[in-house]
Design a protein around this motif. Structure first.
Motif, mmCIF file in Angstrom:
data_model
loop_
_atom_site.group_PDB
_atom_site.id
_atom_site.type_symbol
_atom_site.label_atom_id
_atom_site.label_comp_id
_atom_site.label_asym_id
_atom_site.label_seq_id
_atom_site.Cartn_x
_atom_site.Cartn_y
_atom_site.Cartn_z
ATOM 1 N N GLY A 11 0.793 -1.242 0.000
ATOM 2 C CA GLY A 11 0.000 0.000 0.000
ATOM 3 C C GLY A 11 0.813 1.274 0.000
ATOM 4 N N LEU A 20 5.530 -2.263 4.789
ATOM 5 C CA LEU A 20 5.328 -0.975 5.452
ATOM 6 C C LEU A 20 4.765 0.024 4.449
ATOM 7 N N TYR A 34 5.473 3.237 3.181
ATOM 8 C CA TYR A 34 5.130 4.641 3.425
ATOM 9 C C TYR A 34 4.678 5.295 2.123
ATOM 10 N N THR A 94 3.346 -2.110 10.474
ATOM 11 C CA THR A 94 3.555 -2.027 9.011
ATOM 12 C C THR A 94 2.362 -1.417 8.285
ATOM 13 N N VAL A 95 1.549 -0.603 9.006
ATOM 14 C CA VAL A 95 0.470 0.123 8.331
ATOM 15 C C VAL A 95 1.096 1.132 7.363
ATOM 16 N N GLY A 96 2.063 1.887 7.854
ATOM 17 C CA GLY A 96 2.819 2.810 7.005
ATOM 18 C C GLY A 96 1.981 3.717 6.127
ATOM 19 N N TYR A 97 1.126 4.551 6.753
ATOM 20 C CA TYR A 97 0.281 5.449 5.960
ATOM 21 C C TYR A 97 1.110 6.326 5.032
ATOM 22 N N GLY A 98 2.223 6.828 5.565
ATOM 23 C CA GLY A 98 2.990 7.806 4.803
ATOM 24 C C GLY A 98 2.565 9.230 5.105
ATOM 25 N N CYS A 154 -10.465 -0.437 7.097
ATOM 26 C CA CYS A 154 -9.995 -1.629 6.380
ATOM 27 C C CYS A 154 -8.521 -1.475 5.996
ATOM 28 N N ILE A 178 -6.468 -2.017 9.497
ATOM 29 C CA ILE A 178 -6.345 -3.334 10.142
ATOM 30 C C ILE A 178 -5.642 -4.339 9.239
ATOM 31 N N THR A 179 -5.732 -4.159 7.914
ATOM 32 C CA THR A 179 -5.022 -5.067 7.017
ATOM 33 C C THR A 179 -3.569 -4.631 6.849
ATOM 34 N N THR A 180 -3.186 -3.518 7.459
ATOM 35 C CA THR A 180 -1.862 -2.881 7.356
ATOM 36 C C THR A 180 -1.553 -2.424 5.929
ATOM 37 N N LEU A 181 -2.629 -2.253 5.140
ATOM 38 C CA LEU A 181 -2.431 -1.764 3.779
ATOM 39 C C LEU A 181 -1.897 -0.342 3.808
ATOM 40 N N GLY A 182 -2.638 0.557 4.486
ATOM 41 C CA GLY A 182 -2.176 1.918 4.714
ATOM 42 C C GLY A 182 -1.769 2.707 3.489
ATOM 43 N N TYR A 183 -2.694 2.857 2.507
ATOM 44 C CA TYR A 183 -2.379 3.718 1.360
ATOM 45 C C TYR A 183 -1.970 5.101 1.840
ATOM 46 N N ASP A 195 -4.042 7.838 2.006
ATOM 47 C CA ASP A 195 -4.862 8.983 1.568
ATOM 48 C C ASP A 195 -5.842 9.383 2.664
ATOM 49 N N LYS A 196 -6.244 8.401 3.493
ATOM 50 C CA LYS A 196 -7.056 8.714 4.670
ATOM 51 C C LYS A 196 -6.301 8.183 5.885
#
Lengths: 354, 354
Positions: free
Chosen positions: A116, A229, A231, B114-118, B223, B226-231, B233-234
């Motif tokens: 992601g 991860l 980022y 490892t969500v890693g939103y950025g 979503c 919890i899936t650690t996707l973490g795009y 944007d939100k």
């Protein structure tokens, strides 16, 4: 382990689904198994030391390849569907674009591995919900691939080890087998570490050369990717980079997963070994003998002792024993407390009547 | 299972580290265990049906809490160090800032899960490398927390089940135990699903109320997290949101991990059950009896039969048997093929001399 391969052709005509399950379940045990007593085998080897002949591995590989093929098919369906879906809604995905089909597959892989980056993000309610569905299904699929990859590596290596073992004429008793068991787990860790290192090196060099990142950024992007991860400040932005990422991202994340899996196994194995050692070296008392004496005849036979100790090691439970005991009592028609040919012959005809 | 709790106080004075390992290893077996034959117990129950008395669970809880405390300590050290490190380099982290200390912990949690939103990203070579170190260590820690959480839930529920079982006067033989075993795995899945649903609902409502996202975006962000996707944007952009995220993110990702773990267990369990059923219902032949006859006396005793069937089920391996067989032969000083009190008494004095 490999003995199941030898067993399968014998069983397949009789109980096909069960034999396949046996193969899979036994494979999950991850132990070197011997062919002392294959059920339904045409002859029982007289060798009771537990070191049977090397079984043929043909059908064993067949079964494994079958299961890998199934996973590959699932992956192909997932990526195919994902690409079609995300290609159809490509205008509702915002971010840095290259080739639309490539971007769809890339978005699919970035989502399923939960990396992601966020270099491509859904921009409408529909695509957001679609991404939610794809990430959950993708996670399950990655988990499945990981477990199959672990089985594949273990089996491949087990066959090598069995061959190495049989090079020495007399492989010796359980002690040397245990040593091999230990070094096997370690060897698996080294193998996963080696695979991962190669993947990390290839990824870093690629990002440095193709994506024009400096060496620190390339390494950082590699770490961010394989750990999922993501980022997203550094990611694959060129068409060539994304094409490479399709293959590299999936193998990299699964490689790291394997490494963690094997390290966990190493810890479990060493803890289990300490327990086994303690169970085998502690003083046997009269109370132990009394408890181990299943048939209450005042003495403990070899099999009774083995059952007792294996239960103490936590390898089997009282329910396991109770379940088989029920079948034993059913089979023991003359109530003698032992099974002999005379018990079996009427039992067989009874079972056939059913 | 809980019988180990009863065993521990007896053992602790003699072999403390080993008894702790036994507890942990047995707990990993995840089965209801009975107290038919606790080693070194002061008395052996005469009841051989396998349904012993309910053991006391005090020290069992102590051992489990001990292990949870260790994990909590590790987590505290990790977050403490992470917060100090990232606070020290806060000027080299770019993105949306709130309170500097809160942001450091938040960045630490976003990295370890490892969500890693950025939404916060490293902006210097040093911080990039620091993030790489923290994500690898964090992944291992999350894996550890996940496995301990799984053990904790299983044990908690096992005790409830044992209590429920003993409400019915005579719990019946292995059949009903097996039923409970099956429904236990299903129940664990439901439990994990229920926990996860609550966490997802709370997260969605929170994001909708506090972070002012619309309901689709809030669900999408839940979503993605919890899936650690973490795009990215939100994500959580307010101080209050990030404070909530600290607790919610870790429990949410671990909740989903638990659910996947239990679903995998459900599949393994059902496959194993098919195998056990096949092994127990297939026709026993003369060849089976010959192979099962460990002591070569021409008849198969109950214990020999049980060993043979358990090996066929893949629950034990030839090495397990060979290892214990060695100890048996050492103990059997009069070479009678059975152990009795007369074998044990000299063996004890020999062991004591060592």
């Amino acid at each position: 382990m490999a003995s199941n391969g030898a067993k399968q052709p014998l069983l397949s005509g009789l109980v096909d689904p069960a034999s396949q399950i046996i193969n899979e379940c036994h494979r999950n045990r991850r132990r070197i198994r011997h062919v002392k007593s294959p059920p339904l085998a045409e002859s029982v080897p007289s060798d009771t030391s537990g070191n049977g002949p090397i079984p043929c591995c043909g059908s064993f590989w067949g079964g494994l390849h079958q299961s890998l093929k199934k996973v590959a098919l699932l992956l192909a369906v997932y990526l195919g569907l994902g690409t079609i879906c995300f290609y159809a809604v490509r205008d509702d995905i915002k971010g840095k674009k290259t080739n639309p089909i490539l971007d769809s597959v890339y978005f699919c892989i970035v989502t399923m591995t939960t990396v992601g980056y966020g270099d491509l993000v859904p921009n409408s309610a529909l695509v957001k919900l679609l991404a939610c569905v794809f990430v959950f299904v993708g996670m399950a699929l990655v988990g499945l691939i990981l477990s199959k990859a672990a089985d594949y590596l273990v089996d491949k290596q087990e066959i090598l080890l069995i061959k190495a073992l049989h090079k020495h004429e007399k492989p010796g008793p359980a002690a040397s087998l245990k040593e091999i068991e230990t070094s096997k787990v370690k060897y698996k860790c080294y193998l996963a570490l080696a695979i991962l290192s190669v993947l990390m090196l290839v990824g870093t060099v690629f990002l440095y050369m193709v994506e024009d990142l400096n060496i620190i950024d390339a390494f950082y992007c590699v770490c961010c990717t394989i750990t999922t991860l993501g980022y997203g400040d550094k990611s694959f932005s060129t068409g060539g980079g994304r094409l490479f990422a399709l293959f590299w991202m999936l193998t990299g994340t699964i490689g790291l997963g394997l490494l963690f899996l094997y390290i966990a196994e190493l810890f479990t194995e060493s803890r289990q070994r300490t327990l086994v050692h303690w169970v085998l070296t502690r003083k046997t008392t009269n109370l132990d003998l009394e408890a181990a004496d299943i048939d209450d005849d005042g003495v403990v036979g070899a099999a009774e002792f083995i059952l007792y100790k294996l239960k103490e090691m936590g390898k089997i439970s009282q329910e396991d024993i109770a379940l088989v005991m029920e079948e034993f009592e059913d089979l023991d028609v003359d109530q003698s407390g032992t099974l002999s040919d005379s018990d079996i012959t009427p039992a067989q005809s009874t079972q056939m009547k059913k």
